[in-house]
Design an enzyme around this catalytic site. Structure first.
Site, PDB file in Angstrom:
ATOM      1  N   ARG A  10      -1.657   0.872  -9.190  1.00  0.00           N
ATOM      2  CA  ARG A  10      -1.772   2.281  -8.845  1.00  0.00           C
ATOM      3  C   ARG A  10      -2.463   2.396  -7.500  1.00  0.00           C
ATOM      4  O   ARG A  10      -3.458   1.702  -7.248  1.00  0.00           O
ATOM      5  CB  ARG A  10      -2.573   3.029  -9.928  1.00  0.00           C
ATOM      6  CG  ARG A  10      -2.846   4.481  -9.571  1.00  0.00           C
ATOM      7  CD  ARG A  10      -3.552   5.201 -10.693  1.00  0.00           C
ATOM      8  NE  ARG A  10      -3.870   6.570 -10.306  1.00  0.00           N
ATOM      9  CZ  ARG A  10      -4.401   7.447 -11.150  1.00  0.00           C
ATOM     10  NH1 ARG A  10      -4.660   7.120 -12.395  1.00  0.00           N
ATOM     11  NH2 ARG A  10      -4.690   8.681 -10.728  1.00  0.00           N
ATOM     12  N   PRO A 193      -7.354   4.302  -0.839  1.00  0.00           N
ATOM     13  CA  PRO A 193      -6.220   3.399  -0.611  1.00  0.00           C
ATOM     14  C   PRO A 193      -6.658   1.951  -0.373  1.00  0.00           C
ATOM     15  O   PRO A 193      -7.770   1.687   0.098  1.00  0.00           O
ATOM     16  CB  PRO A 193      -5.558   3.982   0.649  1.00  0.00           C
ATOM     17  CG  PRO A 193      -5.963   5.431   0.655  1.00  0.00           C
ATOM     18  CD  PRO A 193      -7.355   5.444   0.104  1.00  0.00           C
ATOM     19  N   ASN A 194      -5.765   1.015  -0.730  1.00  0.00           N
ATOM     20  CA  ASN A 194      -5.959  -0.421  -0.488  1.00  0.00           C
ATOM     21  C   ASN A 194      -7.199  -0.982  -1.173  1.00  0.00           C
ATOM     22  O   ASN A 194      -7.784  -1.960  -0.718  1.00  0.00           O
ATOM     23  CB  ASN A 194      -6.008  -0.711   1.018  1.00  0.00           C
ATOM     24  CG  ASN A 194      -4.772  -0.234   1.744  1.00  0.00           C
ATOM     25  OD1 ASN A 194      -3.656  -0.482   1.285  1.00  0.00           O
ATOM     26  ND2 ASN A 194      -4.956   0.475   2.853  1.00  0.00           N
ATOM     27  N   ARG A 195      -7.617  -0.322  -2.229  1.00  0.00           N
ATOM     28  CA  ARG A 195      -8.789  -0.757  -3.018  1.00  0.00           C
ATOM     29  C   ARG A 195     -10.099  -0.700  -2.234  1.00  0.00           C
ATOM     30  O   ARG A 195     -11.103  -1.291  -2.637  1.00  0.00           O
ATOM     31  CB  ARG A 195      -8.587  -2.178  -3.572  1.00  0.00           C
ATOM     32  CG  ARG A 195      -7.385  -2.318  -4.526  1.00  0.00           C
ATOM     33  CD  ARG A 195      -7.526  -1.407  -5.724  1.00  0.00           C
ATOM     34  NE  ARG A 195      -6.502  -1.611  -6.725  1.00  0.00           N
ATOM     35  CZ  ARG A 195      -5.379  -0.878  -6.816  1.00  0.00           C
ATOM     36  NH1 ARG A 195      -5.140   0.078  -5.914  1.00  0.00           N
ATOM     37  NH2 ARG A 195      -4.519  -1.102  -7.769  1.00  0.00           N
ATOM     38  N   LEU A 196     -10.114   0.026  -1.126  1.00  0.00           N
ATOM     39  CA  LEU A 196     -11.359   0.200  -0.364  1.00  0.00           C
ATOM     40  C   LEU A 196     -12.043   1.476  -0.854  1.00  0.00           C
ATOM     41  O   LEU A 196     -12.193   2.464  -0.123  1.00  0.00           O
ATOM     42  CB  LEU A 196     -11.063   0.255   1.136  1.00  0.00           C
ATOM     43  CG  LEU A 196     -10.500  -1.041   1.724  1.00  0.00           C
ATOM     44  CD1 LEU A 196     -10.194  -0.874   3.206  1.00  0.00           C
ATOM     45  CD2 LEU A 196     -11.481  -2.190   1.502  1.00  0.00           C
TER      46      LEU A 196
END
Length: 217
Positions: A10, A193-196
């Protein structure tokens, strides 16, 4: 089954969380987020994972419902004889986790646990539907049952004992009431976003102030 669990992904991109937006008091920050979750009509916004451990440190977790939050902490109600009740008497520390996927947010709480006053438990118990009040007498939470029929027979016995009328008083059981988790740390997580992700941890200092720091995602 197509794909695998590892393939489930996700992307988080609904919002950001900045230092300038944070309230200096984490309870007030929680109230703000909770109000936004309710406004967003999230599913079961008061649902939270409650993690406890026994005297030997063996953990257990389950989902319970938040029933109050104030300057002293987070309140939920249960049968004191349940597994969580017994573990909290042995080891009065707990962790809570709220997860609101609709807003891509999570809140983690750790702290000490104590029983709420009998008066608080009485007031909340009176607000419950009559069936729920009767069930608190009928069920010895976490104890083994021989069958569903045994549980229903207990409910019938309790109902007959307190009176069948819908206005019959159902007193607060001596084994039932509230616990309050008084936090020493609260973390707010906003998916990015991007797991940041954005993560901010409030930690209670010895002098009573809250320290706020950003954590790596």
């Amino acid at each position: 089954m197509a794909g695998s669990i590892a393939d489930l992904r996700r992307e988080y991109a609904r919002a950001a969380l900045n230092e300038t937006e944070l309230h200096p008091d984490p309870i007030e920050q929680f109230r703000l987020w909770f109000a936004q979750v309710v406004e967003a009509e999230a599913h079961d916004p008061s649902a939270m994972v409650l993690a406890t451990a026994n005297a030997d440190g063996r953990p257990s977790a389950r989902v319970v419902l938040l029933k109050g939050v104030d300057a002293d902490g987070f309140v939920f109600y249960t049968d004191y004889r349940s597994r969580k009740g017994r573990e909290l008497e042995e080891n009065p520390f707990a962790a809570l986790v709220f997860y609101w996927p609709e807003l891509e947010r999570q809140v983690r709480v750790t702290g000490t646990v104590s029983r709420v006053s009998r008066a608080e438990s009485e007031a909340y118990f009176r607000s419950r539907p009559r069936g729920s009040r009767l069930a608190a007498w009928a069920s010895h939470q976490s104890a083994p049952l021989s069958s569903r029929a045994e549980l229903e027979a207990r409910l019938d016995e309790v109902t007959a004992r307190v009176g069948a009328g819908i206005d019959g008083e159902v007193p607060l059981p001596p084994h039932w009431g509230g616990f309050r988790v008084t936090p020493d740390s609260i973390e707010f997580w906003q998916g990015r976003p991007n797991r940041l992700h954005d993560r901010f941890l409030y930690t209670l200092e010895p002098h009573g102030a809250w320290r706020i720091e950003r954590l790596s995602p």
